[in-house]
Design an enzyme around this catalytic site. Structure first.
Site, PDB file in Angstrom:
ATOM      1  N   LYS A 194       6.403   7.968  11.411  1.00 47.61           N
ATOM      2  CA  LYS A 194       4.998   7.549  11.498  1.00 47.61           C
ATOM      3  C   LYS A 194       4.985   6.028  11.399  1.00 47.61           C
ATOM      4  O   LYS A 194       4.990   5.452  10.329  1.00 47.61           O
ATOM      5  CB  LYS A 194       4.175   8.172  10.370  1.00 47.61           C
ATOM      6  N   SER A 248       3.525  -1.323   1.357  1.00 51.51           N
ATOM      7  CA  SER A 248       2.946  -1.979   0.190  1.00 51.51           C
ATOM      8  C   SER A 248       2.866  -1.036  -1.003  1.00 51.51           C
ATOM      9  O   SER A 248       2.880   0.200  -0.846  1.00 51.51           O
ATOM     10  CB  SER A 248       1.540  -2.489   0.522  1.00 51.51           C
ATOM     11  N   GLY A 252       1.851   2.862  -0.870  1.00 53.69           N
ATOM     12  CA  GLY A 252       2.944   3.730  -1.286  1.00 53.69           C
ATOM     13  C   GLY A 252       2.547   4.666  -2.409  1.00 53.69           C
ATOM     14  O   GLY A 252       2.918   5.844  -2.420  1.00 53.69           O
ATOM     15  N   GLU A 269      10.141   2.775  -0.781  1.00 47.83           N
ATOM     16  CA  GLU A 269      10.663   1.413  -0.709  1.00 47.83           C
ATOM     17  C   GLU A 269       9.461   0.495  -0.534  1.00 47.83           C
ATOM     18  O   GLU A 269       8.846   0.443   0.532  1.00 47.83           O
ATOM     19  CB  GLU A 269      11.630   1.267   0.464  1.00 47.83           C
ATOM     20  N   CYS A 303      10.293  -7.590   2.750  1.00 48.90           N
ATOM     21  CA  CYS A 303      10.140  -7.164   1.363  1.00 48.90           C
ATOM     22  C   CYS A 303      11.114  -7.883   0.440  1.00 48.90           C
ATOM     23  O   CYS A 303      10.832  -8.045  -0.746  1.00 48.90           O
ATOM     24  CB  CYS A 303      10.307  -5.659   1.254  1.00 48.90           C
ATOM     25  N   GLU A 407       2.744 -10.785  -4.117  1.00 55.34           N
ATOM     26  CA  GLU A 407       3.523 -10.805  -2.882  1.00 55.34           C
ATOM     27  C   GLU A 407       2.645 -11.342  -1.757  1.00 55.34           C
ATOM     28  O   GLU A 407       1.571 -10.807  -1.488  1.00 55.34           O
ATOM     29  CB  GLU A 407       4.037  -9.414  -2.535  1.00 55.34           C
TER      30      GLU A 407
END
Length: 515
Positions: A194, A248, A252, A269, A303, A407
């Protein structure tokens, strides 16, 4: 696909032409060995280098998600019925075919995402390597024989989950499609990728090539569409054995909660806010090159980006000046130019976020050391309206600054000074993330000590940002859990079954039934 030579410049028309060459009948999901156009909400694709829309495609919706799941369920049964040697042979051929088509994959990736072609070429080659690496493991998934008390032969087998759904991000769609499909396929699962609705094209083309290379229909499907429709359906359906997610932290967590409520385990992850620590005894020129690569490659859309630069105070001013001077030489420009080193931010939404966070970092006391003005070649061209953020170095980003723990996911690094080794470690760990980090020093003992003390799933010494599919990758804390690569990831994509065989007929457990 007929385009195998990179176009000379990026534009909406170029992106459209490349997409049409790859998918003459239109872009859509890849289901049961063919591209299937959806019938739901229209999704617009935008050229990151110009800010212009270049194509639309339709979301598959709930009906399309069900068709994908039906196909994948049948594909899992067919693929799982093959033995490991048969799967290995097919995956080796997938690696070969992807390698043969690496240039067209790179062109498609660059034209439709804005990723510099030099980076896309490297990533396409890496995807071929991923399938080759896990092809080597497909026929080596062994169980154990376990001694137990009594007259028993007890052994284990590793059983695939069946259908694995892999949710991949917009920053490296081709790379992450390979990263999150090769291992579960080697373990005997069917895979549904996806991709982000903003960057689905290269994932669909990869699945096409894998099918052409011998993967049976339904074994590798791509659900190109919206997260709230097809994504939500795929992560909560009990026909799915496991979910893997790259993206993110907030998204997640939502995916993991929704999957858990359906009884589906998830491998996550997530993001990072990685510290790059530089001591005065380091090779400063080499460390500056490493700092540049850590944050500005991929326009910081990574990341593991080294977005916090912690420098020993005695060389702090010198080092910040050195990094700024090197950053000013980076070639920012047309993604399809082989000379370009830094491309645009891929999505308009992230472009706005990056600019907002730069302003926040300055308002919190950071001092911008690098320039913000676009090069004349960009400012005076058709690319002027693209999602461009110049490589940005902010100095004086203290623990009180929002950029210390937020981030950015863009080409923005916050620098600050430290005095002691203990302070550097404490600053590196002053975040809920734990994905990556690095240290630059000529003191071997110090290097190993800091590598041990910094809470990160990956840590580099006198280097930055090298990863390989053969090495475990993943994070601690808000950076996720589980590992998405290395031999150990095959444990993530299989379940262990224990089998008991009596070696001598046992008597009845009930005295009344004894002879």
């Amino acid at each position: 696909m007929s385009i195998t030579t990179a176009p000379t410049s990026s534009s909406a028309a170029t992106a459209r032409a490349v997409l049409d060459a790859a998918f003459p009948s239109g872009l859509g999901a890849f289901v049961d060995g063919k591209v299937v156009t959806g019938s739901g909400e229209s999704i617009t694709l935008t050229a990151a280098a110009t800010g212009e829309p270049f194509a639309t495609y339709a979301d598959p919706g709930a009906e399309g998600a069900n068709a994908i799941l039906e196909s994948s369920t049948a594909g899992a049964a067919a693929w799982g019925a093959l033995n490991g040697f048969e799967r290995a042979a097919i995956l080796r051929n997938v690696s070969l075919v992807v390698g043969q088509h690496a240039e067209e994959l790179a062109i498609l990736e660059s034209a439709t995402t804005g990723k510099p072609i030099r980076d896309a070429r490297v990533e396409a080659a890496k995807v071929a390597e991923m399938f080759g690496y896990y092809a080597g493991w497909a026929d080596k998934l062994t169980g154990q024989t376990i001694p137990v008390p009594g007259n028993w032969h007890t052994y284990t087998e590793r059983v695939p989950w069946g259908v694995v759904v892999a949710i991949t991000p917009w920053n490296a769609p081709l790379f992450t499609a390979g990263w999150n499909s090769a291992a579960p396929l080697a373990a005997g699962n069917a895979v549904i990728i996806k991709p982000s609705e903003f960057t689905p094209a290269s994932s669909v083309r990869l699945a096409q090539l894998a099918h052409e290379a011998g993967l049976p229909a339904g074994v590798f499907n791509v659900a190109a569409g919206l997260g709230q429709t097809v994504g939500a359906a795929l992560t909560t359906d009990r026909r799915v054995g496991k979910v893997s997610f790259i993206g993110s932290v907030p998204t997640g967590r939502r995916v993991a909660v929704a999957a858990a409520q359906a009884g589906i385990p998830a491998l996550l992850e997530l993001g990072g806010k990685s510290a790059n620590i530089v001591f005065a005894d380091a090779d400063l020129d080499r460390a500056a090159d490493g700092a540049i690569s850590a944050i500005f490659s991929g326009a910081g859309q990574s990341c593991v980006a080294g977005s916090r630069l912690l420098v020993e105070r005695t060389v702090h001013a010198q080092f910040v000046e050195l990094v700024a001077a090197k950053a000013s030489k980076l070639r920012v420009g047309d993604p399809l130019s082989a000379d370009t080193e830094v491309g645009p931010i891929i999505t308009a939404q992230q472009f706005a976020t990056v600019n907002t966070l730069i302003e926040a970092g300055i308002n919190d006391g950071g001092r911008r050391v690098t320039g913000a003005t676009l090069p004349d070649a960009l400012a005076g061209s058709a690319l002027a309206g693209g999602h461009w953020v110049m490589p940005t170095l902010l100095d004086g980003v203290t623990p009180a600054n929002r950029l210390e723990t937020t981030e950015v996911f863009g080409p923005v690094v916050g620098a600050d000074a430290f005095d002691t080794e203990a302070e550097a470690i404490a600053r590196a760990n002053h975040t809920n993330f734990g994905l990556a980090g690095a240290v630059w020093t000529s003191d071997v003992s110090r290097a190993h000590h800091i590598a041990r003390e910094v809470k990160a799933g990956t840590f580099w010494i006198n280097s930055y940002k090298t990863i390989h599919v053969a090495v475990p990758f993943g994070g601690f804390g808000d950076s996720g859990h589980g590992r998405s690569s290395g031999p150990g990831v095959l444990d993530e994509y299989t379940q262990t079954k224990a089998i008991w065989v009596p070696t001598r007929a046992a008597g009845s457990p009930f005295p009344s039934l004894s002879y």
